[in-house]
Write an enzyme that holds these catalytic residues in place. Sequence first.
Site, mmCIF file in Angstrom:
data_model
loop_
_atom_site.group_PDB
_atom_site.id
_atom_site.type_symbol
_atom_site.label_atom_id
_atom_site.label_comp_id
_atom_site.label_asym_id
_atom_site.label_seq_id
_atom_site.Cartn_x
_atom_site.Cartn_y
_atom_site.Cartn_z
ATOM 1 N N ASP A 35 0.853 -1.202 0.000
ATOM 2 C CA ASP A 35 0.000 0.000 0.000
ATOM 3 C C ASP A 35 0.879 1.238 0.000
ATOM 4 O O ASP A 35 1.613 1.479 0.950
ATOM 5 C CB ASP A 35 -0.896 -0.049 1.250
ATOM 6 N N ASN A 37 -0.169 4.498 -0.217
ATOM 7 C CA ASN A 37 -0.731 5.773 0.255
ATOM 8 C C ASN A 37 -1.432 5.697 1.608
ATOM 9 O O ASN A 37 -2.146 6.616 1.995
ATOM 10 C CB ASN A 37 -1.683 6.354 -0.800
ATOM 11 N N ASP A 39 -3.925 3.965 2.828
ATOM 12 C CA ASP A 39 -5.366 3.725 3.027
ATOM 13 C C ASP A 39 -5.660 2.279 3.430
ATOM 14 O O ASP A 39 -6.815 1.889 3.558
ATOM 15 C CB ASP A 39 -6.172 4.128 1.780
ATOM 16 N N ASP A 43 -1.880 -1.227 -3.807
ATOM 17 C CA ASP A 43 -2.184 -0.497 -5.037
ATOM 18 C C ASP A 43 -1.044 -0.651 -6.043
ATOM 19 O O ASP A 43 -0.003 -1.244 -5.740
ATOM 20 C CB ASP A 43 -2.444 0.988 -4.706
ATOM 21 N N ASP A 221 -10.017 -15.721 -16.459
ATOM 22 C CA ASP A 221 -10.835 -16.144 -15.325
ATOM 23 C C ASP A 221 -11.927 -17.110 -15.799
ATOM 24 O O ASP A 221 -12.540 -16.903 -16.850
ATOM 25 C CB ASP A 221 -11.469 -14.881 -14.710
ATOM 26 N N GLU A 270 -7.892 -20.374 -16.234
ATOM 27 C CA GLU A 270 -8.371 -21.044 -15.028
ATOM 28 C C GLU A 270 -9.371 -22.115 -15.461
ATOM 29 O O GLU A 270 -10.548 -21.844 -15.630
ATOM 30 C CB GLU A 270 -9.041 -20.042 -14.078
HETATM 31 C C1 GLC Z 1 -12.209 -17.136 -10.270
HETATM 32 C C2 GLC Z 1 -11.360 -16.244 -9.414
HETATM 33 C C3 GLC Z 1 -12.088 -15.998 -8.127
HETATM 34 C C4 GLC Z 1 -13.386 -15.302 -8.453
HETATM 35 C C5 GLC Z 1 -14.195 -16.105 -9.457
HETATM 36 C C6 GLC Z 1 -15.299 -15.304 -10.035
HETATM 37 O O1 GLC Z 1 -12.423 -18.357 -9.682
HETATM 38 O O2 GLC Z 1 -10.103 -16.815 -9.215
HETATM 39 O O3 GLC Z 1 -11.334 -15.246 -7.225
HETATM 40 O O4 GLC Z 1 -14.143 -15.130 -7.283
HETATM 41 O O5 GLC Z 1 -13.412 -16.497 -10.553
HETATM 42 O O6 GLC Z 1 -14.797 -14.331 -10.911
HETATM 43 CA CA CA Z 2 -3.481 2.155 -1.135
#
Ligand code: GLC
Ligand code: CA
Length: 544
Positions: A35, A37, A39, A43, A221, A270
């Site tokens: 991080d 900044n 918060d 980032d 994904d 994935e």
């Molecule tokens: C994949 C990602 C996971 C996310 C899901 C829905 O499994 O790795 O983190 O919640 O897709 O996008």
């Molecule tokens: Ca930050």
Amino acid sequence: MATDDRPALVGAPRRRLAWWQRGVIYQIYPRSFADSNGDGIGDLRGILERLDYLRGAPGSLGVDAIWLSPFYPSPMVDFGYDVSDYRGVDPVFGTLADFDALLAAAHRRDIKVIVDWVPNHTSDQHPWFIESRAGRHNPKRDWYVWRDPAPGGGPPNNWRSSFGGGADPAWTFDDATGQFYLSSFTSQQPDLNWDNPEVEAAMHDVLRFWLRRGVDGFRIDVVFKLAKDPQLRDNEPQRNHDQDWPAVHGRLRRIRAIVDDYDDRMIVGEVYLLDLQQLVEYINSGDELHLAHNFVFVHLPWRASAMRASIDELERLAEPRAWPAWFLENHDHSRVATRYAGGAGSGARRARVAAMLIVALRGTPFIFQGQELGLPDAEVPADRVVDVDGRDPERAPIPWRRPSNAGPGAGFSTGEPWLPLVADAEHLCVQAQRDDPDSMLSFTRRLLALRAGRPALQGGSQRTLAAAQDVFCFLREDDGHEHLLVALNFSSRRVRARVTLPESLEGRGTLELSTHAGRDAAPIDLRTLTLQPDEGVIVLVGRS
Ligand code: GLC
Ligand code: CA
């Protein structure tokens, strides 16, 4: 060119392999990395400021690429996997200019950058969905999957959300228009309708947007959900209709063709299918994914025989040109040091064996941030739980410095971290491990350096060898020149490895690396090789 005249031993495999085959890919979960900044949330600037840790400076880890989990504008219901704008950066992570600066800084250090592309669903706050839900006749209506309720008023079919252990329907009812929309994850993540060519074209444009900016590839994904039964028939015990539908392969070929229009890019998917035969369908043809994450492997018990059987099965099913990818941790799964912990201290030792396994196997290793520190899952008290699916423990922020001198943010943040850190940040932090030659971090650095320096580990052939019951053993060989033996003890007992070596190989070798700090680099007689509890070794066979 002089390099073309180098002996085959060194030159040939290097030239044949692509960057994503040779190297090690490091997954960054931006919220939890660094991080900049105060918060409390990691980032893009924070990542940029920590590139020395990853590559290109004395003592850096030596990774070849980073994969960034989503940093796009998002309501953060699923912490960025609910994207409301595919072409921007969420203000919590920075700006597009910050991204460009990070990309340029990474490239200057020879670090490739892979971004996460989330094509199955958007956020319900994405403009496309806001339009789609505005009315049954809206031009974007068909960009998502809308259906009338079943005759009894319930969801259109029996498909289940991937979250919540399958208890909830994958459908959300929308009062305004009296229909359900498909939502395979949370209700705030409506599934796009990939049967609509306009959706496909729009998502291809997203790929081009990032390719033109210079990214080196994408992690795709839930890629196995990009095609579902267009008739939306119920899932059956023998067959799921909500994923892995045959049309996915044509869609992937078209994605690949776009990526191949640019030089030297890579896509890793994935493919969360717990069946290796289904998995290899995504890599075998050579014109779909370059790499597929193998979740069968993640779910194996910590047993030598299970590992060997699964690795042999993949080698049998995959085409010779297909390239495996190996990982044991990501942002969705319990960390290795916790998951494989047996008796006292075994979790930390097994984390080393696990790292040695994935880095030494034929294929591309993926390391999740913090795995190189041996982080366990963090304890997250009930009032700090933020994830919809119980994944906070593996997402705890990276402890960079000792809390005793950096404060409770442990160098991750000067503010209050968005998730609690691991309990033992004092000893597990980067600062504590960096200068300790016996630490997990130092071990991982040596392991990556070994891979980088040994062609047999990068591109050599692989065969598994018979060995004692608790020992998984394999050979990596480079055109017959270099033979590396990897022997891993999956038990917490001291064992004789009893490796059956091919007759052509000498029974002696020299130790290249052990997961145990105490073992010295003495010559090794492979016939009497004994492994300490939870020890893994890499041995160069023959005289060095
Ligand atoms: C994949 C990602 C996971 C996310 C899901 C829905 O499994 O790795 O983190 O919640 O897709 O996008
Ligand atoms: Ca930050």
